[in-house]
Design a protein around this motif. Structure first.
Motif, PDB file in Angstrom:
ATOM      1  N   SER A 183      11.499 -14.915 -31.044  1.00 39.83           N
ATOM      2  CA  SER A 183      11.006 -16.208 -30.329  1.00 39.83           C
ATOM      3  C   SER A 183      10.543 -15.790 -29.101  1.00 39.83           C
ATOM      4  O   SER A 183      11.534 -14.964 -28.413  1.00 39.83           O
ATOM      5  N   THR A 184       9.531 -16.096 -28.496  1.00 41.88           N
ATOM      6  CA  THR A 184       9.059 -15.971 -27.182  1.00 41.88           C
ATOM      7  C   THR A 184       8.712 -17.431 -26.577  1.00 41.88           C
ATOM      8  O   THR A 184       7.895 -18.100 -27.119  1.00 41.88           O
ATOM      9  N   ALA A 185       9.029 -17.521 -25.512  1.00 48.70           N
ATOM     10  CA  ALA A 185       8.792 -18.884 -24.379  1.00 48.70           C
ATOM     11  C   ALA A 185       7.482 -18.695 -23.583  1.00 48.70           C
ATOM     12  O   ALA A 185       7.600 -17.777 -23.087  1.00 48.70           O
ATOM     13  N   PRO A 186       6.566 -19.809 -23.780  1.00 50.24           N
ATOM     14  CA  PRO A 186       5.478 -19.606 -22.797  1.00 50.24           C
ATOM     15  C   PRO A 186       5.429 -20.130 -21.760  1.00 50.24           C
ATOM     16  O   PRO A 186       4.955 -21.173 -21.303  1.00 50.24           O
ATOM     17  N   VAL A 187       6.365 -19.676 -21.005  1.00 46.97           N
ATOM     18  CA  VAL A 187       7.018 -20.257 -19.691  1.00 46.97           C
ATOM     19  C   VAL A 187       6.631 -18.976 -18.585  1.00 46.97           C
ATOM     20  O   VAL A 187       7.018 -17.935 -18.860  1.00 46.97           O
ATOM     21  N   ARG A 188       6.034 -19.455 -17.717  1.00 44.78           N
ATOM     22  CA  ARG A 188       5.802 -18.421 -16.322  1.00 44.78           C
ATOM     23  C   ARG A 188       6.852 -18.168 -15.544  1.00 44.78           C
ATOM     24  O   ARG A 188       7.588 -19.317 -15.097  1.00 44.78           O
TER      25      ARG A 188
END
Length: 329
Positions: A183-188
């Motif tokens: 799982s990868t979070a799309p947060v900068r």
């Protein structure tokens, strides 16, 4: 929210192993929490595991407060008046309850269980945090991430993310920063990071592949949890240095266990932390405090909070010196 402590928590070493590192080095260092008031001497109490003398950062993670379960009708809950930040990102994560966030970007957002709010306060931002009237039990963590030199004066920002749970081997994982368990979070973020909540069924065991370039910290919320060869108790944080390609996590309890996994590559820069400011020198802190006390546009204004903002505490009668982690083993 002051992070200056007169008596840092003690460091407890875990099991001794021979895993290719220096002979006799502990596989897991265990950091104990200390209790501090959130927002003032009569405020809600929280358990703080970062920073402390034994360890300032884990990756770029530089601050970890853990609170609750807090009986709000009895304690009054959370009411942190508008206050400033520089040189960091804040990460808010709840297990139960609800908090209203307001900031000088004009953001008004609710922090709910399983939903991450990330605020960037580079050059300067201000915000307030208040538990909502409907909240009866407040329980969660407040985390900070230090910004690297090239981004420490970044523009204000706010991001919200609701991670989908991933289920493996009796565990449920919610990845709110970086990548873990597919799982990868799309947060900068401004440095590579991982942040995740992991809940484990009774006696469940998992092996999590991780980046060998990362150091990791596992903060236990509930249950007795074995990280590699070391058992961690609630409110303890286990630290694992770089080099591990997998972390084994075992719930040693007959009930569910919950942990927070934090990690990132070692943050090699020295930082100065005082009150809610992160800089690189004593002079950075003096200037930030001066700007806040002067109601400078640097921090903006929080609209809608029913009260006064927090005044900055007095500066210490000494030069605030930079801090960094002890040399790596």
């Amino acid at each position: 929210m002051s992070n200056v402590e007169a008596e840092p928590a003690e460091l407890r070493c875990g099991a001794l192993v021979d895993d290719g590192r220096q002979t006799g080095a502990p596989l897991v260092d265990v950091l104990s929490a200390r209790e501090v008031p959130l927002g003032g001497p009569r405020a809600m109490r929280v358990r703080r595991t970062l920073p402390q003398r034994a360890r300032t950062l884990i990756g770029a993670w530089c601050f970890a407060d853990h609170y609750g379960p807090n009986d709000v009708p009895t304690s009054g809950g959370m009411d942190v008046a508008p206050h400033p930040h520089t040189g960091l990102q804040t990460v808010s994560w709840l297990f139960s309850g609800e908090i209203e966030h307001r900031d000088s970007l004009g953001t008004r957002a609710l922090i709910r269980p399983g939903e991450m709010n990330l605020m960037t306060g580079g050059y300067g931002i201000s915000h307030s945090e208040v538990s909502t009237p409907a909240t009866t039990v407040l329980h969660g963590v407040q985390l900070w991430v230090a910004l690297p030199e090239e981004h420490r004066n970044a523009d204000r920002g706010f991001q919200h993310h609701v991670p989908e749970p991933v289920r493996i081997d009796g565990a449920e994982i919610r990845v709110f920063l970086g990548s873990l368990a597919g799982s990868t979070a799309p947060v900068r973020t401004f440095t590579p990071l991982v942040g995740a909540e992991i809940t484990l069924e009774p006696r469940a065991a998992i092996a999590l592949p991780v980046d060998t370039a990362f150091e990791h910290g596992l903060l236990v919320d509930s249950g007795d949890v074995r990280l590699l060869d070391t058992v961690l108790r609630p409110a303890e944080l286990g630290y694992v240095s770089c080099g591990a390609d997998a972390l084994t996590v075992v719930n040693e309890s007959d009930g569910p266990a919950r942990v927070m996994l934090l990690g990132g590559p070692p943050f090699e820069e020295e930082i100065v932390m005082w009150w809610n400011f992160i800089g690189r020198s004593h002079e950075d802190i003096v200037q930030a405090r001066k700007d806040w006390e002067a109601s400078s546009d640097r921090f903006g204004a929080v609209e809608g909070y029913p009260g006064h903002r927090l005044p900055a505490p007095a500066l210490p009668n000494a030069i605030i010196t930079p801090r960094r982690n002890p040399p790596r083993r």
